[in-house]
Design a protein around this motif. Sequence first.
Motif: not given
Lengths: 291, 291
Positions: B20, B25-26, B28-30, B105-106, B108-109, B113
């Motif tokens: 994506p 808004p999310q 950072d995890v991408i 945190t990021t 880990l996620l 993913a």
Amino acid sequence: MEKLEKYIKNAEDRLYEIFPAETLPQGDVIKAAKYSLSAGGKRIRPVLTQVFCEMCGADPVKALDTACAIEYMHTYSLIHDDLPCMDNDDLRRGKPSCHKAYGETTALLAGDALAILPFERIASSAAISPSAAVKCIRTLANLCGTAGMIGGQQIDTAMAGEELSGELLLSMYSMKTSALIKAACLCGVYCAESPEEERYVKYASEYAENLGIAFQIMDDILDVTGSTEELGKRTGNDAENDKHTYVRTYGLEKAEKAAKEYTEKALSALKAFDDSEFTEQLTRMLLGRKK
Amino acid sequence: MEKLEKYIKNAEDRLYEIFPAETLPQGDVIKAAKYSLSAGGKRIRPVLTQVFCEMCGADPVKALDTACAIEYMHTYSLIHDDLPCMDNDDLRRGKPSCHKAYGETTALLAGDALAILPFERIASSAAISPSAAVKCIRTLANLCGTAGMIGGQQIDTAMAGEELSGELLLSMYSMKTSALIKAACLCGVYCAESPEEERYVKYASEYAENLGIAFQIMDDILDVTGSTEELGKRTGNDAENDKHTYVRTYGLEKAEKAAKEYTEKALSALKAFDDSEFTEQLTRMLLGRKK
């Protein structure tokens, strides 16, 4: 509700059958995964998978492997959510959280294993066609990834303390909570392999989207009004962790009203299904829940 | 090797297409997931997936989505391996590890993913039949779970410091390293959808099993003999973390001999395929690697 008990038992009876032996040298990670799986969740998601399969005209047993898969995914998300670098929760469902019981390394790996196992379980299911399995897998993985559940967790944890618009809060709830509920319902539809699948997918999505948001708002309300004993987890955590919640943004009264409204929207989507009485009862029960 | 460059480019050109938008808004995890994906790995696994598809008589393009999926899974395992509760590595491929760059945190996620995304990618592939997709997914998930890669990581980290038999050490290597390499090769075979699949599966498994162990022993050797600059990661880490390694158990000379022996076994399994010249070259190159 006798029917609910039956659906729960169906899932629980088959939840543990895919795991390797605990006596293996890596047994602790298997024990840790089963520990969290057996910690007494409400099994809402695997029930929904069976229920939607049945509402689409098929034997709910067709959806049992997939129902178990959804519960693995849910349990993975709880284990990682409780980790010190996430919500840092010591208690989950009245028992020590996975990393408190097994240590952080093993809990991390047990969560990882439960995020991957759903796909083995669905792809191994003899009850559904490869084509249905592929639909379930694509949907589950998509709704749990960065566009869904993990995306919602990222906003929830990484943006804690920041200003969040009401719109973004709802979008976060949709990702964090509705997405996996939607996966549970849609997988039930796909397992039924009905010729009316397309129509069912539309209404199952609408139901799940609204139920998930209602459910998350209820969770926020309970974190404020519930007790640690009733919930089996520490309350007041959201405020302490500076989390965005509906209650914090809109106040308790508006939150209770919104929870009811979203539940009504969910209920109205159920009218598209022939026999939705049980699912309606279940939905009303979920709104009235104390834990 | 021109052919190798082509396989690598094929995979890298399509590695990022399923993510994506980073502007969400999310985002950072991408970004974190892509950061680790683009950190310059050797892409051995996605190359093997394409190579085995071609050795089974099909266009390697059929295996491209699945090859990308394997690289996501590999990258997930590196991100979580580097976390403080695992190996606590600050450097990976000469760059800050994911949690050093994006926070724990990021990271880990992002790892979570990338452990789920492989299944979306395979299940969305238009190049293979649902039946082939289901075989790839079942195999990949099984080989990465508690009976495979995660099981090996559990033994590696949770039993650090304990006495380990030579047998258990090899079994750990088989799970920790061979399992994902085996998934890469077998997925290539399944994507080819050849009538001789059963025979190919046998020899691809034998090849991967031995290559993986040779590869892991090489890794142990490099941790002792290599430099941080050459490897792009801190060396001497295994001894510091009290890790079980082949070098530590058997000494450097025996380790080098064993790496060669396992590679020879891998090479001999390749003889079952009609045109295995390139794969033989690749395998010899992997044994001679400095990083």
